[in-house]
Design an enzyme around this catalytic site. Structure first.
Site, mmCIF file in Angstrom:
data_model
loop_
_atom_site.group_PDB
_atom_site.id
_atom_site.type_symbol
_atom_site.label_atom_id
_atom_site.label_comp_id
_atom_site.label_asym_id
_atom_site.label_seq_id
_atom_site.Cartn_x
_atom_site.Cartn_y
_atom_site.Cartn_z
ATOM 1 N N GLU A 65 -10.984 -2.874 -0.689
ATOM 2 C CA GLU A 65 -10.744 -3.154 0.734
ATOM 3 C C GLU A 65 -12.048 -3.187 1.524
ATOM 4 O O GLU A 65 -12.154 -3.872 2.532
ATOM 5 C CB GLU A 65 -9.835 -2.079 1.343
ATOM 6 C CG GLU A 65 -8.379 -2.485 1.332
ATOM 7 C CD GLU A 65 -7.472 -1.519 2.094
ATOM 8 O OE1 GLU A 65 -6.283 -1.571 1.835
ATOM 9 O OE2 GLU A 65 -7.948 -0.724 2.928
ATOM 10 N N HIS A 69 -8.198 2.456 -26.589
ATOM 11 C CA HIS A 69 -7.218 1.851 -27.484
ATOM 12 C C HIS A 69 -6.436 0.770 -26.772
ATOM 13 O O HIS A 69 -5.327 0.428 -27.169
ATOM 14 C CB HIS A 69 -6.291 2.942 -28.021
ATOM 15 C CG HIS A 69 -7.063 4.029 -28.700
ATOM 16 N ND1 HIS A 69 -7.354 4.010 -30.041
ATOM 17 C CD2 HIS A 69 -7.668 5.130 -28.199
ATOM 18 C CE1 HIS A 69 -8.077 5.082 -30.348
ATOM 19 N NE2 HIS A 69 -8.293 5.774 -29.242
ATOM 20 N N LYS A 111 0.540 -7.042 6.678
ATOM 21 C CA LYS A 111 1.388 -6.123 7.448
ATOM 22 C C LYS A 111 2.126 -6.892 8.544
ATOM 23 O O LYS A 111 3.316 -6.709 8.761
ATOM 24 C CB LYS A 111 0.532 -5.029 8.102
ATOM 25 C CG LYS A 111 0.184 -3.868 7.189
ATOM 26 C CD LYS A 111 -0.425 -2.738 8.020
ATOM 27 C CE LYS A 111 -0.826 -1.565 7.169
ATOM 28 N NZ LYS A 111 -1.334 -0.421 7.905
HETATM 29 O O1 PA5 Z 1 -7.440 1.805 4.216
HETATM 30 C C1 PA5 Z 1 -6.631 1.355 4.998
HETATM 31 O O2 PA5 Z 1 -6.901 1.152 6.177
HETATM 32 C C2 PA5 Z 1 -5.202 1.051 4.562
HETATM 33 O O3 PA5 Z 1 -5.039 1.145 3.193
HETATM 34 C C3 PA5 Z 1 -4.248 2.016 5.235
HETATM 35 O O4 PA5 Z 1 -4.588 3.321 4.882
HETATM 36 C C4 PA5 Z 1 -2.808 1.739 4.842
HETATM 37 O O5 PA5 Z 1 -2.472 0.429 5.124
HETATM 38 C C5 PA5 Z 1 -1.866 2.683 5.569
HETATM 39 O O6 PA5 Z 1 -2.045 2.550 6.955
HETATM 40 P P1 PA5 Z 1 -1.524 3.656 7.954
HETATM 41 O O7 PA5 Z 1 -2.227 4.921 7.676
HETATM 42 O O8 PA5 Z 1 -1.800 3.109 9.296
HETATM 43 O O9 PA5 Z 1 -0.056 3.800 7.688
#
Ligand code: PA5
Length: 462
Positions: free
Chosen positions: A294, A323, A436
């Site tokens: 990310e 393996h 989202k």
């Molecule tokens: O790293 C990130 O920003 C995302 O992976 C969020 O943690 C994930 O989408 C969950 O979002 P939230 O904490 O707003 O529910």
């Protein structure tokens, strides 16, 4: 301190086609790296930079509140149920798996020193969810719902289901079985928590989900199951101090960031494998995969140029995946950089009995499984090098809070430095937000009607 061994990424071992002349590269990037480190440490206190995660080791107030609450509820619950996804769950899973006794949830209460079991619901598979909710006695379960935005569909639908069951079972007292970790002001969960009177903790400003493990997002569940959070924080602080060193020769996060960057852009190794030789560290790979993917997978650089960068992270587990995946790593496309994590001292020494002496397995007798797992780590590393495949090895003296804190913090800093080398915004995630928003539209959230219309048209065609 944990250490980094990068010899198997060097051309002295791998040759120039696949290895880097690291002495020369370190010299060449000396100033650039020093500037990045100075700049990150300068910017970390400024709002809007998303670097507040660099201060989490020093947040005495959160530590105090977390410990106070954990002490207050100790003995009241049999289970902790964490609801969250992505950055709101992966750090918690990684650290609890690493630091709790293995198979924690199968131990008796006495073996757990009176601390509760812990479960993470980080997906919305209906069969899986229903089965867990049917199994747990929710009246004896403390539910920690974690979402920074307060609106993530997966987490909030879990929350709504669990809250309803709790209310049916406990009436008005259901609220004492919920603790919400969310933004301090905004978001639907914050609003609900205040209206309904839940205990709350804060996901601090300028800390993205994937960098939030050392905020209350992680610290609260850790403290609730009896993990020594001071030990973790000491590890972070010592690592932070070490990583303030602007000399690349002394800074393992900078070294590993540069090696990964150069392996990608110069040698075409755009896949990055995280392979701990420790079952307890297996979910550190899942956490790292999100952090790396990310943060570094971006289509534009900071100057607006289209770049589509980002090495693809892959999880593997030693010795298990010797393996499974290693055949590919040795003989398939030479496009990977393997990160081994090696544990020097395990808590337990497990001896292999001296039986079957006169057979082909007799050589194992009298040795320990500890020797075996590290011999396997060595043999895999050397075999990869024989095939001209680069690797680095992160060495952990032990799996404990101090070194796990160091490891995760080091990988966070490494990611931030790598982001600067790629010249991208490490801390945004427009690709995640897009998906989202589409989900909100498809599920009929108010304000997303136009997107829903456009999506339905698209979906009719494909
Ligand atoms: O790293 C990130 O920003 C995302 O992976 C969020 O943690 C994930 O989408 C969950 O979002 P939230 O904490 O707003 O529910």
């Amino acid at each position: 301190m944990i250490t980094l061994d990068y010899r198997n990424a060097d051309s002295a071992i791998l040759g120039d086609e696949n290895g880097l002349r690291l002495e020369e590269e370190f010299a060449c990037y000396k100033d650039k790296i020093a500037n990045i480190i100075v700049d990150l440490n300068k910017r970390k206190d400024k709002l809007g930079q998303w670097l507040q995660w660099m201060n989490l080791g020093y947040n005495e107030e959160t530590l105090w509140y977390v410990k106070e609450y954990a002490a207050m509820v100790q003995g009241r619950f049999d289970n902790i149920l964490v609801l969250g996804i992505g950055g709101s769950a992966l750090g918690g899973i990684a650290v609890t798996e690493a630091l709790l006794k293995p198979f924690w949830n199968l131990l008796t209460q006495e073996q757990r020193n009176g601390f509760p079991r812990i479960f993470f619901l980080d997906n919305i598979d209906p069969d899986y969810m229903k089965s867990l909710l049917d199994t747990l006695d929710l009246s004896k379960t403390l539910v920690n719902v974690i979402t920074k935005s307060g609106s993530t569909a997966e987490t909030m639908s879990q929350f709504m289901i669990v809250k309803n069951i709790l209310e049916e079972e406990l009436g008005d007292n259901y609220r004492y079985n919920i603790v919400a970790t969310t933004d301090k002001k905004t978001g639907i969960l914050r609003q609900i928590a205040e209206q309904e009177g839940y205990k709350t903790f804060v996901v601090p400003d300028d800390v993205g989900g994937r960098f939030s493990v050392f905020s209350a997002v992680g610290l609260l569940p850790f403290a609730l199951v009896g993990i020594d959070i001071d030990e973790i924080v000491n590890g972070i602080k010592d690592m932070d101090l070490a990583l303030k060193n602007t000399d690349i020769k002394e800074n393992i996060a900078a070294q590993n960031a540069l090696i990964h960057y150069l392996m990608d852009v110069k040698k075409g190794k755009n896949l990055c494998v995280m392979m701990p030789y420790s079952s307890r560290l297996r979910y550190v790979s899942d956490w790292f995969v999100q952090l790396w993917a990310e943060s570094l997978g971006k289509n534009k650089d900071k100057d607006g140029n289209e770049v589509h960068v980002g090495p693809t992270p892959i999880r593997a587990l030693g010795a298990t995946d010797q393996h499974s995946q290693i055949q590919l790593y040795n003989e398939g496309p030479n496009n990977k950089l393997i990160n081994f994590i090696r544990v020097e001292e395990f808590d337990t020494t497990l001896e292999i009995p001296q039986i079957y002496e006169y057979t082909g397995i007799g050589y194992l007798g009298g040795k320990t499984v500890n020797q075996l797992i590290n011999a396997e780590a060595d043999s895999t590393r050397v075999t990869l090098a024989d095939y001209g495949r680069p690797s680095v090895t992160i060495r952990l003296p032990k799996v404990n809070g101090y070194f796990v804190g160091q490891l995760l913090y080091m990988l966070e800093v490494q990611t931030a430095i790598a982001g600067e080398l790629y010249n991208i915004d490490t801390f945004n995630q427009p690709g995640v937000e897009q998906a989202k928003n589409y989900t909100y539209a498809l599920m009929g959230r108010a304000g997303y009607e136009e997107s829903a219309h456009m999506l339905n048209e698209k979906m009719a065609k494909i």
